[in-house]
Design an enzyme around this catalytic site. Structure first.
Site, PDB file in Angstrom:
ATOM      1  CG  HIS A  19       7.964 -11.523  33.723  1.00 58.41           C
ATOM      2  ND1 HIS A  19       8.150 -11.130  32.424  1.00 58.41           N
ATOM      3  CD2 HIS A  19       7.633 -10.392  34.406  1.00 58.41           C
ATOM      4  CE1 HIS A  19       7.960  -9.820  32.322  1.00 58.41           C
ATOM      5  NE2 HIS A  19       7.635  -9.351  33.516  1.00 58.41           N
ATOM      6  CG  ASP A 335      17.239  -0.905   9.430  1.00 58.63           C
ATOM      7  OD1 ASP A 335      17.092   0.259   9.045  1.00 58.63           O
ATOM      8  OD2 ASP A 335      16.861  -1.327  10.530  1.00 58.63           O
ATOM      9  CB  THR A 368      -6.563   5.313  -0.972  1.00 62.06           C
ATOM     10  OG1 THR A 368      -6.352   4.523  -2.139  1.00 62.06           O
ATOM     11  CG2 THR A 368      -8.067   5.469  -0.752  1.00 62.06           C
ATOM     12  NE  ARG A 393       0.536   6.351  -6.394  1.00 66.95           N
ATOM     13  CZ  ARG A 393       0.556   5.279  -5.638  1.00 66.95           C
ATOM     14  NH1 ARG A 393       1.702   4.835  -5.171  1.00 66.95           N
ATOM     15  NH2 ARG A 393      -0.558   4.652  -5.360  1.00 66.95           N
ATOM     16  CG  HIS A 495       3.388   6.249  -1.143  1.00 69.75           C
ATOM     17  ND1 HIS A 495       2.685   5.891  -0.007  1.00 69.75           N
ATOM     18  CD2 HIS A 495       2.943   5.422  -2.134  1.00 69.75           C
ATOM     19  CE1 HIS A 495       1.850   4.903  -0.303  1.00 69.75           C
ATOM     20  NE2 HIS A 495       1.998   4.590  -1.578  1.00 69.75           N
ATOM     21  NE  ARG A 535       4.821   1.347  -5.309  1.00 68.12           N
ATOM     22  CZ  ARG A 535       3.575   1.536  -4.892  1.00 68.12           C
ATOM     23  NH1 ARG A 535       2.552   1.002  -5.557  1.00 68.12           N
ATOM     24  NH2 ARG A 535       3.336   2.248  -3.811  1.00 68.12           N
TER      25      ARG A 535
HETATM   26  O1  MEZ Z   1       0.056   1.208  -4.459  1.00 70.77           O
HETATM   27  C1  MEZ Z   1      -0.119   2.190  -3.747  1.00 70.77           C
HETATM   28  O2  MEZ Z   1       0.800   2.815  -3.231  1.00 70.77           O
HETATM   29  C2  MEZ Z   1      -1.497   2.671  -3.513  1.00 70.77           C
HETATM   30  C3  MEZ Z   1      -2.556   1.996  -4.247  1.00 70.77           C
HETATM   31  C4  MEZ Z   1      -1.706   3.711  -2.721  1.00 70.77           C
HETATM   32  C5  MEZ Z   1      -3.007   4.374  -2.606  1.00 70.77           C
HETATM   33  O3  MEZ Z   1      -3.111   5.535  -2.952  1.00 70.77           O
HETATM   34  O4  MEZ Z   1      -3.962   3.730  -2.187  1.00 70.77           O
END
Ligand code: MEZ
Length: 561
Positions: A19, A335, A368, A393, A495, A535
């Protein structure tokens, strides 16, 4: 009782080495720049420590990139590896559990007396915030980015599968037929018609330019894959199928550093400042060390993300998701929505919360969608397929929740593994079960061997015939015949939150009367309206870049008219 600071003291390190005094006073700095520089001077930087680390899980060479030492190693309080926010490995970190020594008197907060000024203040340092800040800076504005977490990157850092864009040179080179209109239609339809048509059209129209923008900053988005609900392969990601988020955040951090942007971590915005006539004029900040201070600004861009890591808020809007895991970083608590709503911003679609079908069972690790996009299938505990794996999804998640144990196995072969670099990470984390044959894999995961063999044979026949009669999967990229065979057990997890502050196509935050709140802009997951009720995978990073660019440009213009 011991702490990192006392141990250093015993070793002869003085307080002033970590510091250093400036004009006789300790510098108050939420970025902890001096202690971090001192760590690096004595111990080396993250890259050199990463190269020396022998453990299989190398916290010094993680996907979080170049973060500060003090993010994990605390001097006067217990240390904790940041990785543990999401992972549960047995990571040893010195002085983790030791009760901290009484901390030396904390420097007094600078308080409101020492107010700062900027042209544009950006709240949040995910891709939307970083892009807004870089764009505003390039338009001539003096910009400050405020980030409440100790690291930059937000949820964008964790984005995996890709960034959607239509009409790109990458698609043309691969002979992929797609168009802005098809992306618009897919997005609107995927969101069940609830999306704001203008914002949806803007997302699609600007998507290729946003890919080009990132490339101009040095990004590699040369690989293209297909995601659920998309009529064509349009998810752009680094070559070999590496994760898109860590790469993009690295590129944006470098671009911000090149421009010497003023980025303040550990700096939580507690209130937006407002003039008597309702213009947003800055923010009040609580810095970890600096305490409360104000930052006046010509314009504020809110890019603080969504609330998937806030279980109470998720359960309030969607009681059925109570107790579900989340794939998000710990700062995604919503927030920013409160900040905007307190200043009269209208919230829309708040109950529209997305669960992602494939979070590794018992964890927060997203598997993913690109694994399914590249050919993996979903199999239940009875060893059978049960749904089109690349459906939207919401539909795939609900199908998994109807299966025994509310989980499924994502099953793939060496061909899928080789097609997507990100899968190596799942092996590294010990999430993948392996068998030399489908029957051997079935034994390992506890499903009937003949059933799994029959499922794979039927699927491979469908791939050969280019027709998935049973589940009508529209894209059958490869047969699953190449040993070895793999499975990851997955469950749906919270997600993405589609709802948020209402904005116009100029990213101006709108009040309930439909009028723009002067000086107030927002981009990314904190906004609502782009994705409607659901989405599509790959549309989030696309949104952050497109709307971040617009917000940065318009905020700079509003701040320096
Ligand atoms: O856009 C997303 O949330 C995404 C591509 C997630 C994933 O499964 O990789």
């Amino acid at each position: 009782a011991d702490s990192l600071a006392t141990a250093h003291g015993r070793a002869g390190v003085t307080c002033a080495q970590c510091h250093p005094l400036v004009k006789g006073k300790a510098r108050v700095d939420d970025n902890e720049t001096a202690p971090n520089a001192a760590c690096v001077k004595c111990h080396g930087d993250l890259a050199s420590l990463g190269a020396k680390t022998k453990e299989a899980i190398n916290a010094h060479a993680s996907h979080l990139g170049q973060i500060a030492c003090t993010v994990c190693h605390r001097g006067h309080e217990a240390s904790r590896a940041y990785c543990m926010n999401c992972h549960s490995f047995d990571l040893k970190i010195p002085f983790a559990a030791a009760p901290a020594q009484p901390a030396p008197a904390r420097p007094k907060p600078a308080g409101k007396a020492k107010a700062d000024r900027a042209d544009v203040v950006v709240i949040g340092s995910g891709a939307a915030g970083m892009v807004a800040a870089i764009t505003a800076h390039d338009a001539g504005a003096r910009v400050v980015i405020l980030e409440k977490q100790p690291i930059t990157g937000g949820n964008s850092m964790l984005a995996a599968g890709g960034m959607n864009a239509a009409g790109t040179p990458q698609q043309a080179r691969k002979g992929i037929q797609d168009s802005v209109e098809t992306m618009r239609e897919d997005t609107f339809k995927g969101g069940k018609g609830l999306g704001d048509p203008e914002l949806v059209a803007l997302l699609a129209r600007e998507s290729a330019a946003s890919v080009a923008y990132l490339e101009s900053l040095g990004a590699d988005l040369s690989d293209v894959g297909r995601m659920g609900g998309a009529s064509a392969a349009r998810a752009h990601r680094p070559s070999g199928g590496a994760a898109v988020g860590a790469h993009i955040v690295g590129v944006l951090r470098a671009a911000a550093a090149k421009r010497k942007l003023d980025i303040r971590v550990n700096a939580r915005v507690v209130r937006l400042l407002e003039s008597k006539d309702g213009r947003i004029t800055g923010v009040e900040v609580e810095g970890r060390h600096r305490g409360r201070y104000t930052l006046q600004a010509g314009a504020v861009v809110l890019a603080a993300g969504g609330f998937s890591s806030n279980p109470e808020r998720v359960a309030k809007y969607q009681p059925a998701f109570k107790g579900m895991t989340s794939s998000n970083q710990p700062g995604a608590t919503g927030d920013g929505l409160d900040l905007g709503a307190e200043r009269g911003g209208e919230l829309k679609d708040m109950a529209q919360i997305q669960i992602h079908p494939s979070v590794a069972a018992g964890s927060r690790i997203l598997i993913t969608e690109a694994v399914r996009g590249n050919g993996a299938i979903l199999v239940n505990k009875e060893g059978r397929r049960f749904f089109n794996e690349i459906g939207t999804r919401d539909a795939v998640s609900q199908a998994i929740l109807r299966q025994t144990g509310q989980s499924a196995f994502m099953v793939f072969d060496e061909g899928v593994h080789k097609s997507l670099k990100q899968i190596d990470g799942y092996f590294h984390l010990g999430l993948v079960k392996t068998g030399d044959t489908p029957e051997a894999l079935a034994q390992v995961i506890g499903v009937p061997p003949q059933a799994l063999r029959a499922t794979l044979d039927a699927y491979n026949a469908a791939v050969d015939a280019k027709q998935d009669g049973e589940f009508n999967r529209p894209d059958l990229p490869r047969a699953l015949r190449t040993p070895r065979f793999f499975a990851i057990e997955v469950k749906p997890g919270v997600h993405y939150t589609m709802g948020g502050l209402r904005i116009d196509p100029g990213t101006r935050v709108l009040a309930k009367d439909g009028k723009a709140i002067p000086g107030f802009f927002a981009a990314g997951e904190v906004t609502g309206g782009v994705h409607g009720a659901n989405r599509l995978g790959g549309n989030s990073i696309s949104e952050t870049i497109t709307f971040g660019r617009i917000a940065g440009r318009n905020a700079a213009a509003a701040a320096r008219p």
